[in-house]
Design an enzyme around this catalytic site. Structure first.
Site, PDB file in Angstrom:
ATOM      1  N   ASP A 106     -14.914   0.502  -1.238  1.00  0.00           N
ATOM      2  CA  ASP A 106     -15.191   0.143   0.151  1.00  0.00           C
ATOM      3  C   ASP A 106     -16.702   0.110   0.332  1.00  0.00           C
ATOM      4  O   ASP A 106     -17.385   1.088   0.052  1.00  0.00           O
ATOM      5  CB  ASP A 106     -14.553   1.173   1.090  1.00  0.00           C
ATOM      6  CG  ASP A 106     -14.596   0.760   2.552  1.00  0.00           C
ATOM      7  OD1 ASP A 106     -15.698   0.412   3.025  1.00  0.00           O
ATOM      8  OD2 ASP A 106     -13.544   0.798   3.206  1.00  0.00           O
TER       9      ASP A 106
ATOM     10  N   ASP B 224       0.849  -1.185   0.000  1.00  0.00           N
ATOM     11  CA  ASP B 224       0.000   0.000   0.000  1.00  0.00           C
ATOM     12  C   ASP B 224       0.888   1.238   0.000  1.00  0.00           C
ATOM     13  O   ASP B 224       1.564   1.519   0.987  1.00  0.00           O
ATOM     14  CB  ASP B 224      -0.910  -0.017   1.234  1.00  0.00           C
ATOM     15  CG  ASP B 224      -1.992   1.051   1.174  1.00  0.00           C
ATOM     16  OD1 ASP B 224      -1.950   1.895   0.252  1.00  0.00           O
ATOM     17  OD2 ASP B 224      -2.868   1.044   2.055  1.00  0.00           O
TER      18      ASP B 224
ATOM     19  N   GLU C 295     -10.262   3.041  -2.684  1.00  0.00           N
ATOM     20  CA  GLU C 295     -10.842   3.280  -1.358  1.00  0.00           C
ATOM     21  C   GLU C 295     -11.329   4.715  -1.200  1.00  0.00           C
ATOM     22  O   GLU C 295     -12.202   4.987  -0.366  1.00  0.00           O
ATOM     23  CB  GLU C 295      -9.837   2.949  -0.255  1.00  0.00           C
ATOM     24  CG  GLU C 295      -8.667   3.912  -0.146  1.00  0.00           C
ATOM     25  CD  GLU C 295      -7.676   3.495   0.926  1.00  0.00           C
ATOM     26  OE1 GLU C 295      -7.730   4.055   2.031  1.00  0.00           O
ATOM     27  OE2 GLU C 295      -6.866   2.592   0.655  1.00  0.00           O
TER      28      GLU C 295
ATOM     29  N   HIS D 131     -11.880  -2.827  -0.298  1.00  0.00           N
ATOM     30  CA  HIS D 131     -11.189  -2.205   0.827  1.00  0.00           C
ATOM     31  C   HIS D 131     -12.022  -2.428   2.082  1.00  0.00           C
ATOM     32  O   HIS D 131     -13.232  -2.239   2.075  1.00  0.00           O
ATOM     33  CB  HIS D 131     -11.054  -0.713   0.526  1.00  0.00           C
ATOM     34  CG  HIS D 131     -10.412   0.101   1.584  1.00  0.00           C
ATOM     35  ND1 HIS D 131     -11.132   0.861   2.487  1.00  0.00           N
ATOM     36  CD2 HIS D 131      -9.114   0.317   1.885  1.00  0.00           C
ATOM     37  CE1 HIS D 131     -10.304   1.508   3.282  1.00  0.00           C
ATOM     38  NE2 HIS D 131      -9.066   1.199   2.946  1.00  0.00           N
TER      39      HIS D 131
ATOM     40  N   GLU E 207      -1.144  -0.743  -4.105  1.00  0.00           N
ATOM     41  CA  GLU E 207      -2.369  -0.001  -3.839  1.00  0.00           C
ATOM     42  C   GLU E 207      -2.098   1.497  -3.754  1.00  0.00           C
ATOM     43  O   GLU E 207      -1.088   1.916  -3.182  1.00  0.00           O
ATOM     44  CB  GLU E 207      -2.961  -0.492  -2.518  1.00  0.00           C
ATOM     45  CG  GLU E 207      -4.206   0.200  -2.063  1.00  0.00           C
ATOM     46  CD  GLU E 207      -4.785  -0.454  -0.810  1.00  0.00           C
ATOM     47  OE1 GLU E 207      -5.501   0.246  -0.075  1.00  0.00           O
ATOM     48  OE2 GLU E 207      -4.520  -1.644  -0.575  1.00  0.00           O
TER      49      GLU E 207
ATOM     50  N   HIS F   1      -0.443   4.149  -0.172  1.00  0.00           N
ATOM     51  CA  HIS F   1      -1.255   5.022   0.691  1.00  0.00           C
ATOM     52  C   HIS F   1      -1.305   6.456   0.199  1.00  0.00           C
ATOM     53  O   HIS F   1      -1.541   7.388   0.983  1.00  0.00           O
ATOM     54  CB  HIS F   1      -0.713   4.983   2.125  1.00  0.00           C
ATOM     55  CG  HIS F   1      -1.764   4.952   3.185  1.00  0.00           C
ATOM     56  ND1 HIS F   1      -2.091   6.043   3.947  1.00  0.00           N
ATOM     57  CD2 HIS F   1      -2.585   3.963   3.606  1.00  0.00           C
ATOM     58  CE1 HIS F   1      -3.052   5.729   4.798  1.00  0.00           C
ATOM     59  NE2 HIS F   1      -3.375   4.466   4.603  1.00  0.00           N
TER      60      HIS F   1
END
Length: 381
Positions: A257, A183, A235, A284, A209, A185
């Site tokens: 998500d 991730d 996400e 997610h 990700e 992020h």
């Protein structure tokens, strides 16, 4: 049957639960939350309640349309998350009324078990290796880790090496038969992503990700064309319209998500749109038990499902765990890195309402960290 009430519960570590009541005693549970903005979403849920009390809970699609579009201003994380939790609760009611799990109402199961992955943390390669080993011993066949700490827009060779060392330490533990995802992020700029992704290719990550921030989604096509690493995001996208251009960019894995992107109803539509582009679905879900239960219902109904995130033992938990609010934790006992198909009605879990009410007496004010660079400027967390 008519909806009589919507109750919300702020519960540790950072979640918001919703209970929808009816005049026939059938109740549904949902998890409408934006992490760090739970109280804001709670207000949105109670504003939307004006459109629901007195209505038939089984008109799920009708309610989705009205709640999503009836207020003139549309979309965004708060409204979409409020709608998501309500949508989950209405599907839970529908399954209980018909005596079947939600995936049965979505056309029946397309697989017998669903693969899940575990989170690992740690700032140093040795810590990551130890935690990866623990998850292997627990039976998981895939893990995910944060790729880095804070990064400058174009960072040093030492920081590049640190990202690679983290990934290499995990790959060494997992061997070639298991998988890891990384991730980014949103901490990585497009320039750093172009530098890092080719270097990660020999380590064969399952996916990377959020290789760039959602506002830089226009860079995804160029990134996808420059690397063999499968790219994932979603996400922080909240509808099929948000996903429309991204899915055509060369994305490999969509990660909506179910508590942010309009609930079961909308995530199923996003999955179908992703299938059109040959994109897999990996929802997610670093959230609570209701969100995970809703995600797993989709996992068993969606043909292009890949793998499911879940939050057992995740580093965000403090003072409460995923299983603390369940009467029976059996639905979340994973075997060989997989979840069994849920067979109970609705979302397939039974919420311990007494535990929820006790936790709600304390509530929470969870906020994500805010990071700054060495020069004092804002840095992505």
């Amino acid at each position: 049957m008519r909806i009589t009430s919507l109750e919300t519960f702020l519960v540790a570590p950072r979640w918001l639960f919703l209970k929808v009541g009816t005049d026939e005693g059938v109740t549904g549970w949902g998890e409408p939350v934006v992490e760090g903005r739970a109280a804001t979403v709670r207000t949105a849920v109670h504003e939307l309640a004006d459109q629901l009390v007195g209505q038939d809970p089984l008109r799920i699609e009708h309610h989705w349309q009205v709640l999503s579009k009836g207020g003139f201003y549309r979309g965004g994380p708060v409204l979409s998350s409020a709608v998501a939790g309500i949508d989950q609760a209405l599907w839970d009611i529908a399954g209980k009324v018909h005596g079947v799990p939600v995936h049965q109402l979505l056309g029946g199961h397309v697989r017998d078990r669903a693969r899940v992955y575990a989170w690992i943390g740690g700032d140093e390669p040795a810590e990551l290796a130890e935690q990866a080993r623990a998850q292997v011993e627990a039976g998981f066949t895939a893990v995910k880790l944060n790729g880095s700490g804070r990064l400058r827009p174009i960072d040093s060779q030492a920081q590049t090496r640190a990202v690679l060392e983290r990934a290499a330490a995990v790959r060494e533990v997992l061997g070639p038969e298991r998988d890891f995802a990384i991730d980014f992020h949103g901490r990585v700029s497009p320039a750093m992503a172009r530098r890092l992704l080719p270097l990660l290719e020999p380590l064969h990550p399952l996916f990377v990700e959020e290789p760039v921030l959602p506002e830089h989604a226009g860079e995804l096509r160029r990134l996808a064309q420059s690397t063999a690493v499968p790219l994932a995001c979603g996400e922080r996208l909240y509808s099929r319209w948000d996903f429309r251009e991204v899915l055509a960019s060369g994305l490999a894995v969509a990660q909506p998500d179910v508590s942010h992107a309009g609930g079961i109803s909308e995530v199923r539509r996003i999955a179908a749109l992703a299938e059109l582009h040959g994109v897999a679905l990996a929802p997610h879900c670093p959230l609570g038990p209701i969100a995970l239960a809703a995600s797993l219902q989709l996992a068993f109904a969606v043909p292009n499902f890949l793998i499911q995130e879940q939050s057992l033992g995740i580093h965000y938990h403090a003072g409460a765990e995923l299983l603390d609010y369940l009467v029976d934790p059996a639905p979340f006992r994973f075997t060989d890195g997989h979840a069994a198909r849920p067979t109970g009605p609705g979302l397939g879990i039974e919420i311990d309402e007494a535990a929820v009410r006790r936790a709600a007496e304390l509530g929470h004010r969870w906020r994500n960290p805010v990071w700054f660079d060495a020069d004092g400027g804002f840095a992505e967390w």
